[in-house]
Design a protein around this motif. Sequence first.
Motif, PDB file in Angstrom:
ATOM      1  N   ASN A   3       1.805 -44.322  24.379  1.00  0.00           N
ATOM      2  CA  ASN A   3       1.841 -42.970  25.101  1.00  0.00           C
ATOM      3  C   ASN A   3       3.254 -42.518  25.216  1.00  0.00           C
ATOM      4  N   TYR A   4       4.200 -42.616  24.288  1.00  0.00           N
ATOM      5  CA  TYR A   4       5.656 -42.433  24.327  1.00  0.00           C
ATOM      6  C   TYR A   4       5.955 -40.899  24.526  1.00  0.00           C
ATOM      7  N   TYR A   5       5.160 -39.897  24.405  1.00  0.00           N
ATOM      8  CA  TYR A   5       5.583 -38.384  24.751  1.00  0.00           C
ATOM      9  C   TYR A   5       4.986 -37.941  25.869  1.00  0.00           C
ATOM     10  N   SER A   6       4.378 -38.922  26.558  1.00  0.00           N
ATOM     11  CA  SER A   6       3.884 -38.701  27.755  1.00  0.00           C
ATOM     12  C   SER A   6       5.292 -38.922  28.913  1.00  0.00           C
ATOM     13  N   PHE A   7       6.367 -39.581  28.376  1.00  0.00           N
ATOM     14  CA  PHE A   7       7.619 -39.556  29.230  1.00  0.00           C
ATOM     15  C   PHE A   7       8.778 -39.100  28.221  1.00  0.00           C
ATOM     16  N   HIS A   8       8.579 -38.899  27.051  1.00  0.00           N
ATOM     17  CA  HIS A   8       9.612 -38.090  26.306  1.00  0.00           C
ATOM     18  C   HIS A   8       9.213 -36.903  25.647  1.00  0.00           C
ATOM     19  N   PRO A   9       8.670 -35.804  26.134  1.00  0.00           N
ATOM     20  CA  PRO A   9       7.991 -34.746  25.693  1.00  0.00           C
ATOM     21  C   PRO A   9       8.851 -34.018  24.611  1.00  0.00           C
ATOM     22  N   PRO A  10       8.127 -33.649  23.652  1.00  0.00           N
ATOM     23  CA  PRO A  10       8.819 -33.066  22.419  1.00  0.00           C
ATOM     24  C   PRO A  10       9.658 -31.754  22.578  1.00  0.00           C
ATOM     25  N   GLU A  11       9.468 -30.943  23.717  1.00  0.00           N
ATOM     26  CA  GLU A  11      10.078 -29.868  24.059  1.00  0.00           C
ATOM     27  C   GLU A  11      11.345 -30.058  24.590  1.00  0.00           C
ATOM     28  N   GLY A  13       9.583 -42.508  11.847  1.00  0.00           N
ATOM     29  CA  GLY A  13       9.052 -43.135  13.303  1.00  0.00           C
ATOM     30  C   GLY A  13       8.709 -41.959  14.159  1.00  0.00           C
ATOM     31  N   CYS A  14       7.510 -41.408  13.441  1.00  0.00           N
ATOM     32  CA  CYS A  14       7.004 -40.398  14.310  1.00  0.00           C
ATOM     33  C   CYS A  14       6.119 -40.532  15.235  1.00  0.00           C
ATOM     34  N   ASN A  15       5.671 -41.661  15.521  1.00  0.00           N
ATOM     35  CA  ASN A  15       4.650 -42.065  16.480  1.00  0.00           C
ATOM     36  C   ASN A  15       3.320 -41.340  16.401  1.00  0.00           C
ATOM     37  N   THR A  16       2.765 -40.600  17.415  1.00  0.00           N
ATOM     38  CA  THR A  16       1.627 -40.016  17.325  1.00  0.00           C
ATOM     39  C   THR A  16       1.853 -38.645  16.628  1.00  0.00           C
ATOM     40  N   GLY A  17       2.996 -38.232  16.674  1.00  0.00           N
ATOM     41  CA  GLY A  17       3.174 -37.015  15.802  1.00  0.00           C
ATOM     42  C   GLY A  17       3.215 -35.655  16.559  1.00  0.00           C
ATOM     43  N   GLU A  18       3.515 -35.649  17.901  1.00  0.00           N
ATOM     44  CA  GLU A  18       3.559 -34.701  18.916  1.00  0.00           C
ATOM     45  C   GLU A  18       5.088 -33.899  18.505  1.00  0.00           C
ATOM     46  N   GLY A  62       5.966 -30.194  16.663  1.00  0.00           N
ATOM     47  CA  GLY A  62       7.070 -29.452  17.405  1.00  0.00           C
ATOM     48  C   GLY A  62       8.018 -28.942  16.639  1.00  0.00           C
ATOM     49  N   LEU A  63       8.767 -29.756  15.885  1.00  0.00           N
ATOM     50  CA  LEU A  63       9.753 -29.608  14.636  1.00  0.00           C
ATOM     51  C   LEU A  63       9.212 -28.729  13.631  1.00  0.00           C
ATOM     52  N   TYR A  64       8.189 -28.989  13.229  1.00  0.00           N
ATOM     53  CA  TYR A  64       7.602 -28.188  12.226  1.00  0.00           C
ATOM     54  C   TYR A  64       7.607 -26.652  12.689  1.00  0.00           C
ATOM     55  N   LYS A  65       6.967 -26.615  13.753  1.00  0.00           N
ATOM     56  CA  LYS A  65       6.755 -25.298  14.421  1.00  0.00           C
ATOM     57  C   LYS A  65       8.166 -24.394  14.405  1.00  0.00           C
ATOM     58  N   TYR A  66       9.062 -25.285  15.033  1.00  0.00           N
ATOM     59  CA  TYR A  66      10.406 -24.733  15.274  1.00  0.00           C
ATOM     60  C   TYR A  66      10.844 -24.153  13.827  1.00  0.00           C
ATOM     61  N   LEU A  67      10.551 -24.935  12.586  1.00  0.00           N
ATOM     62  CA  LEU A  67      11.254 -24.270  11.464  1.00  0.00           C
ATOM     63  C   LEU A  67      10.341 -23.495  10.812  1.00  0.00           C
ATOM     64  N   VAL A  68       8.860 -23.422  11.010  1.00  0.00           N
ATOM     65  CA  VAL A  68       7.899 -22.391  10.490  1.00  0.00           C
ATOM     66  C   VAL A  68       8.472 -21.084  11.184  1.00  0.00           C
ATOM     67  N   GLN A  69       8.479 -20.856  12.435  1.00  0.00           N
ATOM     68  CA  GLN A  69       8.693 -19.555  13.359  1.00  0.00           C
ATOM     69  C   GLN A  69       9.634 -19.946  14.465  1.00  0.00           C
ATOM     70  N   PRO A  70      10.851 -19.768  14.146  1.00  0.00           N
ATOM     71  CA  PRO A  70      11.890 -20.021  15.137  1.00  0.00           C
ATOM     72  C   PRO A  70      11.561 -18.999  16.510  1.00  0.00           C
TER      73      PRO A  70
END
Length: 258
Positions: free
Chosen positions: A25-33, A64-69, A73-81
């Motif tokens: 549950n990594y991204y519940s305490f270190h959210p991608p944003e 080390g992408c874990n569950t990918g969230e 987020g990084l993909y969307k950042y590059l696709v449409q800043p």
Amino acid sequence: MVMMAESEPAHPLDPGAAPYGNFPNYYSFHPPEGRVKLLPPGLLLELLQRQDGVDQPLLALDVGCNTGELSVGLYKYLVQPLGSSHVRDNVHFLCCDIDSDLITRAQSSNPCPDSITFSSLDIMDASSLDALHNFLDRFGRSTFHIGFCMSITMWIHLNHGDHGLVEFLSRLTTLCDYLLVEPQPWKCYRSAARRLRKLGRQDFDHFHTLSIRGDMTEEITKILTRDGSTELIHCFGNTSWDRSLLLFKSIRPLNLPS
């Protein structure tokens, strides 16, 4: 993340029982944003497009992408800043993690399966290089435009020692033209070791013998830049959990499409 021994299964409800960084549950305490918001809108895309132009596929490796969230987020950042009306549709991510259960979860929730590939790989295993190069071959390239190494250097270091950390970073700079690194500070090493001791688990093999220690942002920068093949070009500040985002650039002749 690194190989998890079969004799030490993960216990999802106990964060201390993930000695390889494979928190379910990594991204519940270190959210991608928390990371993405530190990146100036369009900066990475501008750097990468300057290299190959807007018409060439842009390739990214997330280790080390874990569950990918965060990968998404990084993909969307590059696709449409943020703030841009332009959408770049030729961005392709290869995202890997040693934990096959985490990869299965990432695959099941993948919003862009044609552009984001999740794969169970151990980056420290030389055999994984075949899969990485097979991905690159699909696009006629020998390197990724950018690699993401987000809060995994500590796990490599604790489980593979000083030599393993140096080997890991060297491998990534060979594979990637740019590298975005989020090192864990030394206090995180102590916390990880303390959690294992509290649970009565075996301590990390290398924790007490590491000679690379202290200011890990400075130490990782030294490792990456000491032979002159890589330079630090941006520091994007710290996350709310006190980790720096550092962008490095290879200064070898950049890869061109074949």
